[in-house]
Design an enzyme around this catalytic site. Structure first.
Site, PDB file in Angstrom:
ATOM      1  N   SER A  78       6.975   5.659  -2.400  1.00  0.00           N
ATOM      2  CA  SER A  78       5.736   6.432  -2.348  1.00  0.00           C
ATOM      3  C   SER A  78       5.475   6.977  -0.954  1.00  0.00           C
ATOM      4  O   SER A  78       5.825   6.348   0.053  1.00  0.00           O
ATOM      5  CB  SER A  78       4.574   5.513  -2.733  1.00  0.00           C
ATOM      6  OG  SER A  78       3.341   6.118  -2.440  1.00  0.00           O
ATOM      7  N   TYR A 105      -0.946  -1.159  -1.493  1.00  0.00           N
ATOM      8  CA  TYR A 105       0.011  -0.506  -2.392  1.00  0.00           C
ATOM      9  C   TYR A 105       1.187   0.058  -1.579  1.00  0.00           C
ATOM     10  O   TYR A 105       2.356  -0.204  -1.886  1.00  0.00           O
ATOM     11  CB  TYR A 105      -0.685   0.610  -3.183  1.00  0.00           C
ATOM     12  CG  TYR A 105       0.296   1.522  -3.856  1.00  0.00           C
ATOM     13  CD1 TYR A 105       1.104   1.056  -4.887  1.00  0.00           C
ATOM     14  CD2 TYR A 105       0.451   2.852  -3.435  1.00  0.00           C
ATOM     15  CE1 TYR A 105       2.043   1.892  -5.490  1.00  0.00           C
ATOM     16  CE2 TYR A 105       1.370   3.678  -4.032  1.00  0.00           C
ATOM     17  CZ  TYR A 105       2.164   3.196  -5.054  1.00  0.00           C
ATOM     18  OH  TYR A 105       3.098   4.022  -5.627  1.00  0.00           O
ATOM     19  N   LYS A 146       5.380  -0.976  -1.401  1.00  0.00           N
ATOM     20  CA  LYS A 146       6.489  -0.025  -1.559  1.00  0.00           C
ATOM     21  C   LYS A 146       7.397  -0.064  -0.330  1.00  0.00           C
ATOM     22  O   LYS A 146       8.620   0.037  -0.453  1.00  0.00           O
ATOM     23  CB  LYS A 146       5.939   1.382  -1.803  1.00  0.00           C
ATOM     24  CG  LYS A 146       5.287   1.541  -3.166  1.00  0.00           C
ATOM     25  CD  LYS A 146       6.328   1.590  -4.287  1.00  0.00           C
ATOM     26  CE  LYS A 146       5.718   1.548  -5.661  1.00  0.00           C
ATOM     27  NZ  LYS A 146       6.675   1.778  -6.746  1.00  0.00           N
TER      28      LYS A 146
END
Ligand code: UDP
Length: 320
Positions: free
Chosen positions: A115, A139, A143
Protein backbone atom coordinates in the site's frame (compact mmCIF):
# COMPACT_ATOMS: atom_id res chain seq x y z
CA UNK A 1 -1.56 -21.28 -14.65
CA UNK A 2 -3.36 -22.21 -11.47
CA UNK A 3 -3.13 -19.19 -9.13
CA UNK A 4 -4.01 -19.14 -5.44
CA UNK A 5 -5.79 -15.84 -4.78
CA UNK A 6 -6.10 -15.10 -1.07
CA UNK A 7 -8.79 -12.51 -0.47
CA UNK A 8 -10.21 -13.14 -3.92
CA UNK A 9 -13.75 -12.44 -2.69
CA UNK A 10 -12.82 -8.83 -1.94
CA UNK A 11 -12.80 -5.66 -4.01
CA UNK A 12 -9.34 -5.72 -5.61
CA UNK A 13 -8.94 -9.51 -5.34
CA UNK A 14 -12.25 -10.05 -7.13
CA UNK A 15 -11.18 -7.73 -9.94
CA UNK A 16 -7.95 -9.69 -10.30
CA UNK A 17 -9.86 -13.00 -10.42
CA UNK A 18 -11.86 -11.68 -13.39
CA UNK A 19 -8.74 -10.45 -15.19
CA UNK A 20 -6.96 -13.75 -14.54
CA UNK A 21 -9.90 -15.71 -15.95
CA UNK A 22 -10.00 -13.51 -19.03
CA UNK A 23 -6.26 -14.12 -19.53
CA UNK A 24 -6.76 -17.90 -19.45
CA UNK A 25 -5.48 -18.56 -15.93
CA UNK A 26 -7.23 -20.73 -13.37
CA UNK A 27 -7.70 -18.74 -10.15
CA UNK A 28 -8.53 -20.55 -6.91
CA UNK A 29 -9.90 -18.25 -4.21
CA UNK A 30 -9.09 -18.66 -0.52
CA UNK A 31 -11.16 -16.25 1.56
CA UNK A 32 -12.58 -16.34 5.08
CA UNK A 33 -15.33 -13.93 3.93
CA UNK A 34 -14.69 -11.70 6.96
CA UNK A 35 -14.91 -8.72 4.61
CA UNK A 36 -15.32 -10.42 1.22
CA UNK A 37 -18.51 -11.67 -0.40
CA UNK A 38 -19.22 -15.15 -1.66
CA UNK A 39 -21.14 -13.79 -4.65
CA UNK A 40 -18.14 -11.63 -5.64
CA UNK A 41 -16.45 -14.84 -6.84
CA UNK A 42 -17.47 -15.57 -10.44
CA UNK A 43 -19.43 -18.73 -11.14
CA UNK A 44 -17.14 -21.62 -11.94
CA UNK A 45 -14.21 -20.32 -9.87
CA UNK A 46 -13.31 -22.53 -6.91
CA UNK A 47 -13.90 -20.73 -3.62
CA UNK A 48 -12.36 -22.23 -0.50
CA UNK A 49 -14.03 -20.58 2.46
CA UNK A 50 -11.39 -20.74 5.17
CA UNK A 51 -8.90 -18.62 7.03
CA UNK A 52 -5.48 -18.82 5.43
CA UNK A 53 -4.01 -19.69 8.83
CA UNK A 54 -5.69 -23.09 8.59
CA UNK A 55 -2.64 -24.95 7.38
CA UNK A 56 -4.62 -28.12 6.72
CA UNK A 57 -6.56 -26.12 4.11
CA UNK A 58 -3.76 -23.84 2.93
CA UNK A 59 -1.03 -26.39 2.31
CA UNK A 60 -2.79 -28.55 -0.30
CA UNK A 61 -3.85 -25.39 -2.13
CA UNK A 62 -0.27 -24.14 -2.26
CA UNK A 63 0.92 -27.52 -3.48
CA UNK A 64 -1.32 -27.38 -6.53
CA UNK A 65 -0.80 -23.75 -7.59
CA UNK A 66 1.97 -22.17 -9.65
CA UNK A 67 1.73 -18.75 -8.00
CA UNK A 68 0.13 -16.96 -5.05
CA UNK A 69 -1.42 -13.52 -5.19
CA UNK A 70 -1.94 -12.42 -1.61
CA UNK A 71 -4.73 -9.86 -1.20
CA UNK A 72 -6.21 -11.12 2.07
CA UNK A 73 -5.82 -8.44 4.74
CA UNK A 74 -7.65 -5.90 6.85
CA UNK A 75 -7.40 -2.54 5.11
CA UNK A 76 -9.29 0.20 6.92
CA UNK A 77 -7.02 2.92 8.32
CA UNK A 78 -9.37 4.17 11.09
CA UNK A 79 -9.99 0.60 12.28
CA UNK A 80 -6.24 0.00 12.42
CA UNK A 81 -5.83 3.04 14.68
CA UNK A 82 -8.60 1.79 16.97
CA UNK A 83 -7.22 -1.75 17.14
CA UNK A 84 -3.61 -2.05 15.96
CA UNK A 85 -3.00 -5.40 17.67
CA UNK A 86 -5.72 -7.03 15.58
CA UNK A 87 -4.30 -5.42 12.44
CA UNK A 88 -0.78 -6.73 13.06
CA UNK A 89 -2.09 -10.15 14.07
CA UNK A 90 -4.32 -10.54 11.00
CA UNK A 91 -2.07 -8.93 8.40
CA UNK A 92 1.47 -9.78 9.49
CA UNK A 93 0.45 -12.92 11.40
CA UNK A 94 -1.53 -14.25 8.44
CA UNK A 95 1.33 -13.51 6.06
CA UNK A 96 3.82 -15.42 8.22
CA UNK A 97 1.59 -18.48 8.11
CA UNK A 98 1.33 -18.14 4.34
CA UNK A 99 5.11 -17.89 4.00
CA UNK A 100 5.54 -20.92 6.25
CA UNK A 101 3.30 -22.85 3.89
CA UNK A 102 5.19 -21.53 0.86
CA UNK A 103 8.46 -22.68 2.44
CA UNK A 104 7.16 -26.24 2.57
CA UNK A 105 5.09 -26.49 -0.59
CA UNK A 106 6.01 -23.60 -2.85
CA UNK A 107 5.01 -22.15 -5.22
CA UNK A 108 8.04 -20.05 -6.09
CA UNK A 109 6.12 -16.97 -7.25
CA UNK A 110 4.24 -14.51 -5.08
CA UNK A 111 2.60 -11.15 -5.59
CA UNK A 112 1.86 -9.22 -2.41
CA UNK A 113 -0.69 -6.40 -2.01
CA UNK A 114 1.15 -3.57 -0.33
CA UNK A 115 0.00 0.00 0.00
CA UNK A 116 0.93 3.64 -0.49
CA UNK A 117 0.26 3.87 3.26
CA UNK A 118 3.84 2.63 3.79
CA UNK A 119 5.18 6.09 2.78
CA UNK A 120 3.48 8.29 5.37
CA UNK A 121 3.63 12.05 5.07
CA UNK A 122 6.03 13.20 2.40
CA UNK A 123 6.76 16.42 0.61
CA UNK A 124 4.89 17.85 -2.32
CA UNK A 125 6.16 15.45 -4.97
CA UNK A 126 5.13 11.95 -6.02
CA UNK A 127 6.57 9.12 -3.95
CA UNK A 128 9.28 6.98 -5.50
CA UNK A 129 9.82 3.40 -4.39
CA UNK A 130 13.20 4.22 -2.85
CA UNK A 131 11.81 7.08 -0.73
CA UNK A 132 11.85 6.64 3.04
CA UNK A 133 8.95 4.66 4.47
CA UNK A 134 7.42 6.19 7.59
CA UNK A 135 3.85 4.98 7.90
CA UNK A 136 1.64 7.29 9.94
CA UNK A 137 -0.99 4.69 10.77
CA UNK A 138 -0.93 1.05 11.93
CA UNK A 139 -2.43 -0.22 8.66
CA UNK A 140 0.58 1.17 6.76
CA UNK A 141 2.81 -0.25 9.49
CA UNK A 142 1.47 -3.75 8.91
CA UNK A 143 2.05 -3.47 5.16
CA UNK A 144 5.60 -2.23 5.63
CA UNK A 145 6.33 -5.04 8.09
CA UNK A 146 5.00 -7.53 5.54
CA UNK A 147 7.13 -6.02 2.76
CA UNK A 148 10.24 -6.19 4.93
CA UNK A 149 9.46 -9.77 5.91
CA UNK A 150 9.08 -10.70 2.26
CA UNK A 151 12.34 -8.96 1.33
CA UNK A 152 14.20 -11.17 3.80
CA UNK A 153 12.26 -14.36 3.19
CA UNK A 154 12.16 -14.38 -0.63
CA UNK A 155 15.90 -14.87 -1.26
CA UNK A 156 16.14 -17.50 1.46
CA UNK A 157 13.28 -19.50 -0.08
CA UNK A 158 14.23 -18.93 -3.71
CA UNK A 159 10.91 -17.11 -4.01
CA UNK A 160 10.38 -14.56 -6.77
CA UNK A 161 8.08 -11.84 -5.52
CA UNK A 162 6.63 -8.39 -6.03
CA UNK A 163 5.29 -6.03 -3.40
CA UNK A 164 2.78 -3.83 -5.21
CA UNK A 165 2.06 -0.55 -3.45
CA UNK A 166 -1.48 0.36 -4.41
CA UNK A 167 -2.49 3.97 -4.23
CA UNK A 168 -6.26 4.60 -3.92
CA UNK A 169 -8.17 1.82 -5.66
CA UNK A 170 -11.45 3.15 -7.08
CA UNK A 171 -13.97 2.49 -9.82
CA UNK A 172 -15.78 -0.71 -10.67
CA UNK A 173 -16.28 -3.39 -13.28
CA UNK A 174 -19.82 -3.87 -14.62
CA UNK A 175 -20.32 -6.86 -12.29
CA UNK A 176 -17.93 -6.10 -9.47
CA UNK A 177 -17.22 -3.12 -7.26
CA UNK A 178 -16.61 -1.88 -3.77
CA UNK A 179 -18.90 -3.30 -1.05
CA UNK A 180 -17.49 -2.65 2.39
CA UNK A 181 -19.59 -2.69 5.53
CA UNK A 182 -19.26 -0.16 6.97
CA UNK A 183 -17.97 1.77 3.96
CA UNK A 184 -15.17 4.23 4.75
CA UNK A 185 -13.82 5.13 1.30
CA UNK A 186 -14.40 8.49 -0.30
CA UNK A 187 -15.77 7.57 -3.75
CA UNK A 188 -18.45 5.06 -2.66
CA UNK A 189 -19.47 7.29 0.25
CA UNK A 190 -19.81 10.32 -2.04
CA UNK A 191 -21.91 8.23 -4.43
CA UNK A 192 -24.13 7.13 -1.56
CA UNK A 193 -24.53 10.82 -0.73
CA UNK A 194 -25.51 11.45 -4.36
CA UNK A 195 -28.14 8.75 -3.97
CA UNK A 196 -29.51 10.58 -0.93
CA UNK A 197 -28.51 7.80 1.43
CA UNK A 198 -26.18 9.90 3.60
CA UNK A 199 -24.36 13.17 4.07
CA UNK A 200 -20.68 13.13 3.15
CA UNK A 201 -18.34 14.53 5.79
CA UNK A 202 -15.24 16.22 4.42
CA UNK A 203 -12.37 15.34 6.75
CA UNK A 204 -10.25 18.45 7.03
CA UNK A 205 -9.74 21.56 4.89
CA UNK A 206 -6.58 22.84 6.55
CA UNK A 207 -3.98 20.60 4.91
CA UNK A 208 -0.96 22.09 3.15
CA UNK A 209 -2.45 21.51 -0.31
CA UNK A 210 -3.83 24.02 -2.86
CA UNK A 211 -7.47 23.69 -1.72
CA UNK A 212 -6.71 22.51 1.82
CA UNK A 213 -8.07 18.97 1.33
CA UNK A 214 -6.06 15.75 1.06
CA UNK A 215 -4.69 14.65 -2.29
CA UNK A 216 -4.79 11.02 -3.40
CA UNK A 217 -3.91 9.09 -6.56
CA UNK A 218 -7.12 7.27 -7.58
CA UNK A 219 -6.39 4.25 -9.75
CA UNK A 220 -9.04 2.14 -11.48
CA UNK A 221 -9.43 -1.31 -9.95
CA UNK A 222 -9.36 -2.85 -13.45
CA UNK A 223 -5.95 -1.27 -14.01
CA UNK A 224 -4.72 -2.69 -10.69
CA UNK A 225 -5.98 -6.12 -11.74
CA UNK A 226 -4.09 -5.93 -15.02
CA UNK A 227 -0.91 -4.85 -13.24
CA UNK A 228 -1.00 -8.14 -11.32
CA UNK A 229 -1.10 -10.11 -14.55
CA UNK A 230 1.88 -8.10 -15.78
CA UNK A 231 3.64 -8.79 -12.47
CA UNK A 232 3.12 -12.54 -12.81
CA UNK A 233 4.57 -12.41 -16.32
CA UNK A 234 7.51 -10.34 -15.06
CA UNK A 235 8.23 -12.91 -12.34
CA UNK A 236 8.65 -15.46 -15.14
CA UNK A 237 11.34 -13.21 -16.60
CA UNK A 238 13.16 -13.16 -13.28
CA UNK A 239 11.95 -9.71 -12.21
CA UNK A 240 10.72 -8.83 -8.73
CA UNK A 241 10.81 -6.11 -6.07
CA UNK A 242 8.72 -3.16 -4.97
CA UNK A 243 6.51 -1.19 -7.35
CA UNK A 244 4.03 1.67 -7.03
CA UNK A 245 0.69 1.22 -8.75
CA UNK A 246 -1.03 4.51 -9.38
CA UNK A 247 -1.76 6.93 -12.18
CA UNK A 248 0.83 9.53 -11.22
CA UNK A 249 -1.94 12.14 -10.91
CA UNK A 250 -3.30 13.50 -7.65
CA UNK A 251 -6.82 14.73 -6.95
CA UNK A 252 -7.99 16.54 -3.85
CA UNK A 253 -11.08 15.48 -1.90
CA UNK A 254 -12.84 18.57 -3.27
CA UNK A 255 -11.93 17.58 -6.84
CA UNK A 256 -13.35 14.10 -6.25
CA UNK A 257 -16.59 15.58 -4.90
CA UNK A 258 -16.81 17.88 -7.94
CA UNK A 259 -16.29 14.87 -10.23
CA UNK A 260 -19.07 13.01 -8.42
CA UNK A 261 -21.41 15.99 -8.93
CA UNK A 262 -20.49 16.19 -12.64
CA UNK A 263 -20.94 12.48 -13.25
CA UNK A 264 -24.14 12.04 -11.27
CA UNK A 265 -25.69 15.41 -12.13
CA UNK A 266 -26.69 15.68 -8.48
CA UNK A 267 -25.47 18.04 -5.80
CA UNK A 268 -23.93 16.43 -2.77
CA UNK A 269 -24.92 17.06 0.81
CA UNK A 270 -21.51 17.78 2.36
CA UNK A 271 -20.70 18.50 6.00
CA UNK A 272 -17.34 19.89 7.08
CA UNK A 273 -15.54 17.83 9.67
CA UNK A 274 -12.15 17.82 11.38
CA UNK A 275 -9.15 15.92 10.04
CA UNK A 276 -9.36 12.14 10.25
CA UNK A 277 -6.51 10.71 12.27
CA UNK A 278 -3.82 8.93 10.25
CA UNK A 279 -4.48 10.73 6.94
CA UNK A 280 -1.34 11.92 5.12
CA UNK A 281 -1.86 15.19 3.19
CA UNK A 282 -0.71 13.88 -0.16
CA UNK A 283 -0.18 10.41 -1.63
CA UNK A 284 0.67 10.38 -5.32
CA UNK A 285 2.69 7.69 -7.12
CA UNK A 286 5.78 8.04 -9.24
CA UNK A 287 4.87 5.50 -11.90
CA UNK A 288 7.97 5.12 -14.05
CA UNK A 289 9.34 2.04 -12.30
CA UNK A 290 6.13 0.05 -12.81
CA UNK A 291 6.17 1.11 -16.43
CA UNK A 292 9.80 0.07 -16.90
CA UNK A 293 9.54 -3.25 -15.07
CA UNK A 294 6.01 -4.36 -15.99
CA UNK A 295 5.36 -2.47 -19.20
CA UNK A 296 2.20 -1.37 -17.40
CA UNK A 297 0.60 1.99 -16.92
CA UNK A 298 -2.93 2.84 -15.85
CA UNK A 299 -5.08 2.74 -18.98
CA UNK A 300 -8.08 4.39 -17.28
CA UNK A 301 -6.59 7.37 -15.40
CA UNK A 302 -9.44 9.82 -16.03
CA UNK A 303 -11.10 10.67 -12.71
CA UNK A 304 -14.57 11.22 -14.20
CA UNK A 305 -14.41 7.85 -15.97
CA UNK A 306 -13.34 6.14 -12.74
CA UNK A 307 -16.20 7.80 -10.86
CA UNK A 308 -18.67 6.96 -13.66
CA UNK A 309 -17.82 3.27 -13.42
CA UNK A 310 -18.28 3.38 -9.64
CA UNK A 311 -21.58 5.23 -10.12
CA UNK A 312 -22.92 2.43 -12.34
CA UNK A 313 -21.98 -0.05 -9.64
CA UNK A 314 -23.45 2.05 -6.79
CA UNK A 315 -26.79 2.30 -8.59
CA UNK A 316 -26.77 -1.42 -9.16
CA UNK A 317 -25.92 -2.05 -5.50
CA UNK A 318 -28.29 0.44 -3.90
CA UNK A 319 -30.82 1.14 -6.65
CA UNK A 320 -31.55 4.74 -7.64
N1 UDP B 1 -12.48 11.27 3.12
C1 UDP B 1 -13.40 12.24 3.50
N2 UDP B 1 -14.64 11.83 3.91
C2 UDP B 1 -15.00 10.52 3.98
C3 UDP B 1 -14.05 9.54 3.57
C4 UDP B 1 -12.80 9.95 3.16
O1 UDP B 1 -13.12 13.44 3.46
O2 UDP B 1 -16.13 10.22 4.37
C5 UDP B 1 -11.13 11.68 2.70
C6 UDP B 1 -10.04 11.11 3.58
O3 UDP B 1 -9.80 11.95 4.67
C7 UDP B 1 -8.86 11.05 2.60
C8 UDP B 1 -9.53 10.79 1.26
O4 UDP B 1 -10.90 11.14 1.42
O5 UDP B 1 -8.22 12.30 2.54
C9 UDP B 1 -9.44 9.34 0.82
O6 UDP B 1 -9.87 8.53 1.90
P1 UDP B 1 -10.22 7.00 1.72
O7 UDP B 1 -10.73 6.50 3.05
O8 UDP B 1 -11.10 6.82 0.53
O9 UDP B 1 -8.84 6.32 1.35
P2 UDP B 1 -7.42 6.27 2.12
O10 UDP B 1 -6.59 7.33 1.44
O11 UDP B 1 -7.66 6.53 3.58
O12 UDP B 1 -6.93 4.90 1.85
Amino acid sequence: MKILVTGGAGYIGGAFVRAALAAGHEPVVLDNLSTGHEDAVPTGVELVRADLRERAVLDPLLARCGAVVHFAALSIVPDSIADPVTYYRENLGGFLVLLDGVREHGPARLVFSSSAAVYGDGGGRPFREEDPTRPVNPYGGTKLAMEQTLAHVAPALGLRAFSLRYFNAAGALPDHGERHDPETHLVPLALEAALGRRTLTLFGEDYDTPDGTCIRDYVHVADLAEAHLAALAALERGEGGVLNLGTGRGHSVREVLAAVERVTGRSLPVARGPRREGDPARLVAAVDRAEAVLGWRAARPDLDAIVASAWEWARRLHGG
